[in-house]
Scaffold this motif. Structure first.
Motif, PDB file in Angstrom:
ATOM      1  N   MET A   1      -3.655 -19.775  -2.664  1.00  0.00           N
ATOM      2  CA  MET A   1      -4.766 -18.034  -2.851  1.00  0.00           C
ATOM      3  C   MET A   1      -3.864 -16.957  -3.749  1.00  0.00           C
ATOM      4  O   MET A   1      -2.674 -17.899  -4.378  1.00  0.00           O
ATOM      5  N   HIS A   2      -4.572 -16.917  -4.792  1.00  0.00           N
ATOM      6  CA  HIS A   2      -4.062 -15.622  -5.692  1.00  0.00           C
ATOM      7  C   HIS A   2      -4.002 -14.637  -5.766  1.00  0.00           C
ATOM      8  O   HIS A   2      -4.439 -13.705  -4.642  1.00  0.00           O
ATOM      9  N   ARG A  34     -12.456 -14.516  -1.564  1.00  0.00           N
ATOM     10  CA  ARG A  34     -12.156 -15.200  -2.640  1.00  0.00           C
ATOM     11  C   ARG A  34     -11.403 -14.239  -3.084  1.00  0.00           C
ATOM     12  O   ARG A  34     -10.226 -13.604  -3.546  1.00  0.00           O
ATOM     13  N   ALA A  38      -8.123 -11.639  -3.914  1.00  0.00           N
ATOM     14  CA  ALA A  38      -7.816 -10.969  -4.986  1.00  0.00           C
ATOM     15  C   ALA A  38      -7.259  -9.629  -5.702  1.00  0.00           C
ATOM     16  O   ALA A  38      -7.076  -9.351  -6.578  1.00  0.00           O
ATOM     17  N   ASP A 123     -14.856 -25.006  -5.514  1.00  0.00           N
ATOM     18  CA  ASP A 123     -13.859 -24.078  -5.600  1.00  0.00           C
ATOM     19  C   ASP A 123     -12.470 -23.916  -6.907  1.00  0.00           C
ATOM     20  O   ASP A 123     -12.212 -23.577  -7.378  1.00  0.00           O
ATOM     21  N   ALA A 124     -13.514 -25.240  -7.213  1.00  0.00           N
ATOM     22  CA  ALA A 124     -12.020 -25.389  -8.978  1.00  0.00           C
ATOM     23  C   ALA A 124     -12.761 -23.939  -9.969  1.00  0.00           C
ATOM     24  O   ALA A 124     -12.251 -23.797 -10.780  1.00  0.00           O
ATOM     25  N   ASP A 127     -11.445 -21.024  -8.680  1.00  0.00           N
ATOM     26  CA  ASP A 127      -9.791 -20.823  -9.888  1.00  0.00           C
ATOM     27  C   ASP A 127     -10.409 -20.358 -10.632  1.00  0.00           C
ATOM     28  O   ASP A 127      -9.069 -19.772 -11.260  1.00  0.00           O
ATOM     29  N   LEU A 128     -11.155 -21.719 -11.291  1.00  0.00           N
ATOM     30  CA  LEU A 128     -11.044 -21.152 -13.259  1.00  0.00           C
ATOM     31  C   LEU A 128     -11.419 -19.423 -13.006  1.00  0.00           C
ATOM     32  O   LEU A 128     -10.442 -19.077 -13.890  1.00  0.00           O
ATOM     33  N   LEU A 130     -10.743 -17.450 -10.938  1.00  0.00           N
ATOM     34  CA  LEU A 130      -9.813 -16.122 -10.610  1.00  0.00           C
ATOM     35  C   LEU A 130      -8.956 -16.160 -11.769  1.00  0.00           C
ATOM     36  O   LEU A 130      -8.383 -14.787 -12.059  1.00  0.00           O
ATOM     37  N   SER A 131      -8.826 -17.422 -12.221  1.00  0.00           N
ATOM     38  CA  SER A 131      -7.270 -17.047 -13.598  1.00  0.00           C
ATOM     39  C   SER A 131      -7.894 -16.160 -14.547  1.00  0.00           C
ATOM     40  O   SER A 131      -7.306 -15.768 -15.383  1.00  0.00           O
TER      41      SER A 131
END
Length: 317
Positions: A1-2, A34, A38, A123-124, A127-128, A130-131
């Protein structure tokens, strides 16, 4: 989790109308959750069909554009699906300054491939995204890329990756109707099925105003590199060069096409003398009884005029 975002974004998540019937049916819900965890403010758009979803996305983007300037990185349209959803995002955001976030879950995912965004792993990709949102600001922001504007009898449309107008468009149309197999194999099966209808057409093209009349079995315009799940039709195309790559395949027989076809996945088909690629910023295509497709979506019968618009899209990568 971010961790919660220091500067929360207003995010609209648009989900492919058919996603609920596929194996990625819950991805939109997971991505929205997600993003909320965040710290971002999230609105989810789910509609019954593509035109209704596009209209809703355009309205939402207009609201996002009013909320934040083009450089603050605090507004985003996230699309969950394949290249058809990329096409929706292009038609909703081109020229607005609102960035696009991609969660590729489709058959081809060619725009994501070109940008290096994970495909086949939602999901990957999340992740990208969110980052990227977490690093928005002076030190980081969305990439700026070109888009292509189509003018035709049906009105004005945009595409992000590629347009097909020939045998390749017929393969695309058949692949869109198929439910099996998935991924790249669907386009291979569709191609084999369409080979019996392989016929050249007389094309009248204009590249930056210069006429080019030629018979061909296949004509594609690439803003990006590939179509059909990794077929590198225009392997040297760049998303930020202000040019379109126009590929024309001269008349050839079924066996010759089958020999060339495997090379399209590596992009080496362009060394065949029957394959020509030229570059232009504005392209007009006309031929009888040919329908154009862009990013896998049906545009309509030729003629069409395609103009590259530098920097029309912003994408989180």
């Amino acid at each position: 989790m971010h961790p919660p975002a220091d500067a929360p974004a207003d995010v609209v998540v648009a989900v492919n109308p058919t996603a609920a019937f596929g194996r990625h049916g819950d991805v939109g819900t997971r991505v929205a959750r997600r993003l909320e965890e965040a710290g971002h403010r999230v609105t989810t758009l789910v509609r019954d069909d593509y035109p209704t979803l596009l209209a809703a996305a355009r309205d939402a983007v207009a609201g996002l554009a009013r909320r934040g300037g083009p450089d603050d990185g605090l507004t985003t349209l996230v699309v969950v699906g394949g290249d058809g959803m990329v096409n929706l995002a292009a038609n909703a955001t081109a020229g607005t300054g609102v960035p696009i976030g991609l969660i590729p879950t489709g058959t081809g995912n060619d725009f994501a491939r070109t940008l290096g965004i994970p495909h086949g792993d939602p999901d990957a990709a999340a992740d990208l995204l969110l980052s990227a949102l977490a690093s928005a600001g002076p030190a980081g922001g969305p990439a700026t890329v070109d888009a292509a504007r189509i003018s035709s009898a049906g009105g004005e449309r945009w595409f992000a990756c590629s347009l097909s107008a020939g045998f390749d468009a017929r393969v695309n149309e058949r692949a869109n109707r198929m439910r099996w197999p998935s991924g790249r194999s669907r386009y291979v099966v569709a191609l084999l099925a369409e080979l019996t209808r392989l016929r050249p057409a007389a094309y009248a093209l204009e590249l930056d105003g210069k006429p080019w009349e030629t018979p061909a079995v296949l004509v594609s315009i690439g803003n990006g590199v590939s179509l059909g799940g990794g077929m590198r039709i225009t392997p040297d195309a760049q998303l930020d060069d202000g040019l379109l790559d126009v590929m024309v395949v001269a008349p050839l027989g079924r066996l010759a096409l089958l020999r060339i076809f495997p090379r399209v996945f590596s992009g080496t088909h362009v060394t065949d003398p029957r394959v020509t690629i030229r570059r232009a910023s504005r392209v007009r295509i006309d031929a009888q009884n040919i329908v154009a497709f862009a990013d896998g979506e049906r545009i309509g019968p030729l003629p069409v005029e395609v103009t590259v618009v530098p920097g029309a899209l912003r994408v989180w990568t």
